[in-house]
Design a protein around this motif. Structure first.
Motif, PDB file in Angstrom:
ATOM      1  N   ASP A  14       0.951  -1.188  -0.073  1.00  0.00           N
ATOM      2  CA  ASP A  14       0.039  -0.057   0.142  1.00  0.00           C
ATOM      3  C   ASP A  14       0.846   1.075  -0.107  1.00  0.00           C
ATOM      4  N   TRP A  15       1.021   1.967  -1.190  1.00  0.00           N
ATOM      5  CA  TRP A  15       1.889   3.091  -1.455  1.00  0.00           C
ATOM      6  C   TRP A  15       0.901   4.258  -1.772  1.00  0.00           C
ATOM      7  N   SER A  16      -0.404   4.068  -1.307  1.00  0.00           N
ATOM      8  CA  SER A  16      -1.088   5.253  -1.877  1.00  0.00           C
ATOM      9  C   SER A  16      -0.860   6.435  -0.898  1.00  0.00           C
ATOM     10  N   LEU A  17      -0.900   7.656  -1.483  1.00  0.00           N
ATOM     11  CA  LEU A  17      -0.604   8.752  -0.893  1.00  0.00           C
ATOM     12  C   LEU A  17      -1.989   9.506  -0.398  1.00  0.00           C
ATOM     13  N   LEU A  18      -2.946   8.950  -0.743  1.00  0.00           N
ATOM     14  CA  LEU A  18      -4.420   9.495  -0.502  1.00  0.00           C
ATOM     15  C   LEU A  18      -4.709   9.745   0.736  1.00  0.00           C
TER      16      LEU A  18
END
Lengths: 99, 271
Positions: A14-18
């Protein structure tokens, strides 16, 4: 705690910046002082992602190129195996051992 | 880089003008590009929100566009991460294959070395075999029957040509070496008929004693005159003989005389 979370992210991919952006906007809506902690988190995550990308193996080529390289390597192994089998299958002589 | 720039770039990409070219780009480059876009878009969005809150202005539609773009780029980044992990696994497989190729290469080189050695050994064996075949063929062409050899052996042993009788004494006509007649009829005897200039001086004493003297000189010696008890001519006398004219060296003359006596005796004996 933060380290464990990062590790979990890495494992789960999980590399989401959101979520971080969402937290920052939420802090801004609430006029919370936590924004001063959330902004560095976003920066750190982006920096970490950059380091991670720099250390990832095999991404210096596109997937298509990589597949071609893989196919070439498999072909090489197959050819060399065939050559070895051919050499080993040659007529062998019984060499008398010196007693 | 601003959000407008990112949006315009993204619009171009969406038009699909260079979608194939994008797919050909290295994954690392695409990921870094996506990350840069994400950084710019998130900063832009935060600034927009902050500006809207401080100025108390209704947010225009631009922030929605930025937000949509941010979500889209974030999704793309996630997908690229997945692709990168897959490529990492493929890379591991490639490393294993490379190791296998190296191992095969060393095996092949080892086998090639052994084959070279075998080739060398076989080439030597073939050469020796050919030489042997040549000598066999040569022997076959000039074959002599064993009976003839035995007969000849009998002949030379019966005439005391190879070994003196046990009771042999100097002066005994049964000579333990080829007789004068035999020497003359042999190859050495024929060689004695060659021109004499510069040859005599180099003749060894044994050869002279065996009758290799040129025909020109031979009549000057009394081959059958006296009986001298000397049986052999020392080698150095032969050399002396060549340097001095015949008849001038008394010692040589005596030796030659002795030899000629024996020779003539044996000749008559063999006859």
């Amino acid at each position: 705690m933060a380290v464990a979370q990062t590790k979990l992210e890495k494992e789960s991919g999980d590399w989401s910046l959101l979520p971080l952006v969402h937290d920052i906007i939420k802090c801004m809506d609430k006029d919370s002082q936590d924004i001063h902690q959330e902004l560095p988190k976003l920066k750190a995550k982006i920096q970490e992602a950059r380091e991670q990308i720099a250390n990832m193996p095999g991404i210096d080529s596109s997937p298509l190129e990589q597949q071609q390289q893989l196919a070439t390597l498999r072909e090489q192994v197959r050819t060399k195996n065939q050559l070895l089998q051919k050499y080993k299958g040659l007529c062998m002589f019984d060499v008398p051992k010196a007693s | 880089m601003t959000a407008q720039h990112v949006m315009s770039c993204h619009a171009q990409k969406q038009r699909g003008a260079n979608m194939a070219a994008v797919a050909e780009k290295p994954t690392k480059e695409r990921m870094l590009c996506a990350l840069d876009d994400l950084e710019v878009l998130s900063r832009e969005l935060i600034e927009m929100v902050a500006l809207a809150r401080t100025q108390k202005l209704p947010q225009p539609g631009e922030d929605t566009q930025v937000l949509e773009l941010l979500v889209q780029r974030d999704r793309e980044f996630q997908e690229l991460m997945g692709v990168a992990q897959q490529q990492g696994k493929v890379q591991q497989e490639m490393q294993l294959l490379e190791k296998e190729v190296e191992k095969r290469d060393s095996d092949i080189q080892q086998l090639q070395k052994q084959l070279k050695e075998a080739e060398h050994i076989l080439a030597t064996a073939v050469y020796q075999a050919k030489e042997k075949l040549k000598s066999i063929e040569k022997a076959r062409k000039g074959s002599i029957s064993s009976e003839e050899i035995i007969k000849y052996a009998h002949r030379i042993s019966a005439s005391n040509a190879v070994c003196a009788p046990l009771n042999w004494v100097p002066g005994d006509p049964r000579r333990p070496y080829p007789t004068d007649l035999e020497m003359r009829s042999g190859m050495l005897g024929h060689m004695a008929n060659l021109p004499t200039n510069g040859v005599i001086g180099h003749l060894p004493g044994d050869a002279l004693a065996a009758g290799r003297l040129p025909d020109v000189l031979t009549p000057h010696y009394p081959w059958q005159s006296s009986d001298v008890s000397v049986g052999m001519l020392p080698p150095h006398h032969g050399n002396d003989f060549g340097l001095e004219p015949p008849g001038h060296n008394k010692e040589n003359e005596d030796d030659v005389e002795a030899m000629s006596t024996d020779s003539s005796s044996s000749s008559s004996d063999s006859d």
